[in-house]
Write an enzyme that holds these catalytic residues in place. Structure first.
Site, mmCIF file in Angstrom:
data_model
loop_
_atom_site.group_PDB
_atom_site.id
_atom_site.type_symbol
_atom_site.label_atom_id
_atom_site.label_comp_id
_atom_site.label_asym_id
_atom_site.label_seq_id
_atom_site.Cartn_x
_atom_site.Cartn_y
_atom_site.Cartn_z
ATOM 1 N N SER A 97 -4.178 -11.124 8.367
ATOM 2 C CA SER A 97 -4.043 -10.996 6.924
ATOM 3 C C SER A 97 -5.263 -10.264 6.339
ATOM 4 O O SER A 97 -5.435 -9.073 6.587
ATOM 5 C CB SER A 97 -3.836 -12.376 6.300
ATOM 6 O OG SER A 97 -3.385 -12.278 4.979
ATOM 7 N N HIS A 155 2.108 -9.545 6.244
ATOM 8 C CA HIS A 155 3.176 -10.481 5.855
ATOM 9 C C HIS A 155 4.389 -9.719 5.322
ATOM 10 O O HIS A 155 4.985 -10.085 4.306
ATOM 11 C CB HIS A 155 2.656 -11.474 4.808
ATOM 12 C CG HIS A 155 1.391 -12.165 5.207
ATOM 13 N ND1 HIS A 155 1.280 -12.899 6.369
ATOM 14 C CD2 HIS A 155 0.163 -12.207 4.611
ATOM 15 C CE1 HIS A 155 0.048 -13.394 6.460
ATOM 16 N NE2 HIS A 155 -0.650 -12.982 5.421
#
Length: 240
Positions: free
Chosen positions: A133, A169
């Site tokens: 991330s 994501h």
């Protein structure tokens, strides 16, 4: 102690909840160790700057690292650096793993401590840089982030080791894909490399070598501008 050439593994995964304990590493994180070429127990350094160096997180990661068979250390910058010579410590690692959180805060704190320049030298030396991330976004020119809260905003001041945008994501948060497409169509990035949850992208130098995944169906993608429109290309993705 390091891979033969500068290597980055940028992911949207790496963890799961085990039957016993708080956290377990998935094959993505183990693949980072494999990429390093380390023999025996690889040396892993965890940077949790994006989470504010919360000690409970360091404890969870240390436990998971022990179970995975890694020599694991946490390097904190809050409230002061864990080590006097950060460069010496980071150069001694096989893999540097960067946790998720706020990429905006991560970049600001790293630059305040000169870690941006240190990590460039560490990367050049062959230590594998990896993360999830925010720990993926940081290596690129930038990409959409929730660091400012909703709605997503795009940062363009990433470290730029990889000359692309990054989308993390990509399959699990509905506003991520449209944000990446807007960034390409608006000319913020010529090319954006994206990962579903459970997928990772491997680079040698700045060249994308492969997409890998440890969740069935997870993929990597490249999004480019074609006649002013964003064109998304799913990448062949190898299951780990």
């Amino acid at each position: 102690m390091s891979s033969r050439q500068p290597t980055i593994l940028a992911t949207s995964g790496g963890y799961r909840t085990p039957d016993n304990g708080d956290r377990e590493f998935t094959p993505l994180l183990h693949y980072a160790a494999e990429l390093s070429g380390a023999e025996g127990r690889p040396n892993f350094c965890h940077l949790d700057t994006a989470n504010g160096d919360q000690r409970f997180m360091g404890g969870m990661m240390s436990e998971a690292g022990y179970k995975a068979g890694f020599n694991w250390i946490n390097v904190n910058l809050f409230a002061e650096p864990t080590f006097a010579d950060l460069e010496e410590v980071l150069l001694a690692q096989d893999v540097i793993w960067v946790n998720g959180g706020s990429v905006v805060n991560l970049l600001a704190v790293w630059r305040a401590h000169g870690l941006d320049s240190i990590l460039r030298r560490v990367w050049d030396s062959g230590v594998v840089l990896a993360g999830i991330s925010a720990g993926s976004l940081c290596w690129y020119e930038g990409g959409p982030t929730d660091s400012f809260g909703p709605p997503l905003r795009t940062v363009t001041n990433g470290l730029g080791f990889l000359p692309y945008g990054n989308g993390v994501h990509y399959d699990s948060e509905g506003d991520r894909r449209p944000a990446v497409h807007r960034d390409v169509e608006n000319g913020l990035f010529e090319e954006v490399h994206c990962t579903d949850d459970g997928a990772g992208l491997v680079y040698q130098g700045t060249k994308l070598i492969e997409a890998v995944a440890d969740i069935p169906g997870a993929r990597g993608y490249v999004v480019r501008s074609v006649d002013g429109q964003a064109k998304e290309e799913p990448l062949p993705t190898r299951q780990l």
